[in-house]
Design a protein around this motif. Structure first.
Motif, PDB file in Angstrom:
ATOM      1  N   GLN A   1       0.817  -1.213   0.000  1.00 43.44           N
ATOM      2  CA  GLN A   1       0.000   0.000   0.000  1.00 43.44           C
ATOM      3  C   GLN A   1       0.855   1.269   0.000  1.00 43.44           C
ATOM      4  O   GLN A   1       0.356   2.362  -0.268  1.00 43.44           O
ATOM      5  N   LEU A   2       2.149   1.128   0.302  1.00 43.61           N
ATOM      6  CA  LEU A   2       3.052   2.281   0.264  1.00 43.61           C
ATOM      7  C   LEU A   2       3.511   2.592  -1.157  1.00 43.61           C
ATOM      8  O   LEU A   2       4.043   3.674  -1.412  1.00 43.61           O
ATOM      9  N   LEU A   3       3.288   1.639  -2.049  1.00 47.43           N
ATOM     10  CA  LEU A   3       3.811   1.755  -3.415  1.00 47.43           C
ATOM     11  C   LEU A   3       2.755   2.335  -4.335  1.00 47.43           C
ATOM     12  O   LEU A   3       2.160   1.654  -5.165  1.00 47.43           O
ATOM     13  N   LEU A   4       2.524   3.628  -4.184  1.00 51.85           N
ATOM     14  CA  LEU A   4       1.512   4.331  -4.963  1.00 51.85           C
ATOM     15  C   LEU A   4       2.173   5.391  -5.837  1.00 51.85           C
ATOM     16  O   LEU A   4       3.267   5.871  -5.516  1.00 51.85           O
ATOM     17  N   PRO A   5       1.519   5.803  -6.917  1.00 49.81           N
ATOM     18  CA  PRO A   5       2.083   6.899  -7.722  1.00 49.81           C
ATOM     19  C   PRO A   5       2.252   8.147  -6.861  1.00 49.81           C
ATOM     20  O   PRO A   5       1.345   8.540  -6.133  1.00 49.81           O
ATOM     21  N   TYR A   6       3.425   8.757  -6.930  1.00 50.55           N
ATOM     22  CA  TYR A   6       3.693   9.940  -6.116  1.00 50.55           C
ATOM     23  C   TYR A   6       2.823  11.098  -6.615  1.00 50.55           C
ATOM     24  O   TYR A   6       2.568  11.223  -7.819  1.00 50.55           O
TER      25      TYR A   6
END
Length: 229
Positions: free
Chosen positions: A190-195
């Protein structure tokens, strides 16, 4: 994807940004304007008690690989399928790292061919790309530490340029990403999202960056016309 990036800040700036302990040996660093796959890249891991800065070869070679050549095909790992790929599953669970950068390059398709762009934070600061690493035993018995950069779908800024972008972690999530110990991979995913696009900017640069032989300020100099998403 992420196939080139920059790290032109000083070692002192890196030490301050990540609050690294100056009391242990650190690798030599000079400004890098065109970092490419198979090169050694500065990376940060957690040794169980603190963050440590070291070098990893860009291009993941899984511990079970038969030879090093696989690394050139594993410079990026898609965030959505980390738990599905044998090469990434175990590192995702146990061997996560931060890869510092202050910009990355991507090539936009145009009527006149591909045009390179540099993408960075609007404040020009250091950011952390989420990475995985593994240790491969070479024939002579020495160990080779390698890494891959995780990618996500593009944000609104990147979408007209490319269909992938590096997974850039929020500063408050960096320690959680690299901490050792039991962690739920689904929660980490869930931390790996588009900035957020509103915090980034993109500008065209010279085609000098197309060649890995070029590693100078020329690579990051703005070209024209400016990019308008």
């Amino acid at each position: 994807m992420c196939g080139r990036f920059t790290l032109i800040v000083s070692l002192e700036e890196l030490m301050l940004r990540y609050e690294l302990d100056p009391g242990y040996s650190i690798p030599y660093h000079q400004p890098q304007y065109n970092i490419a796959p198979t090169q050694m890249v500065l990376s940060i891991i957690h040794d169980g008690s603190r963050l440590r800065l070291g070098e990893l070869r860009w291009g993941l070679v899984p511990s079970w690989a038969k030879d090093i050549s696989i690394g050139s095909r594993m410079i990026n790992a898609r965030s959505e399928t980390l738990l599905d790929k044998p090469a990434y599953r175990r590192p995702f669970e146990r061997k996560r790292c931060l890869i510092p950068a202050d910009g990355f390059y991507e090539w936009r398709r145009t009527e006149n061919g591909k045009r390179p762009y540099r993408i960075r934070l609007k404040d020009g600061g250091i950011f952390s790309m989420a990475g995985l690493y593994d240790i491969w035993l070479q024939e002579d018995g020495s160990k080779l530490a390698t890494c891959t950069i995780i990618t996500t779908p593009p944000n609104a800024l990147m979408e007209p340029i490319h269909d992938r972008m590096p997974a850039i972690l929020r500063p408050e999530d960096e320690l959680r990403w690299v901490e050792r110990g039991t962690a739920d991979p689904r929660e980490l995913q869930q931390l790996l999202l588009p900035y957020p696009a509103e915090e980034m900017e993109a500008y065209p640069v010279s085609t000098a960056v197309n060649s890995v032989k070029n590693d100078s300020p020329l690579c990051i100099e703005p070209s024209t016309p400016r990019f308008e998403p």
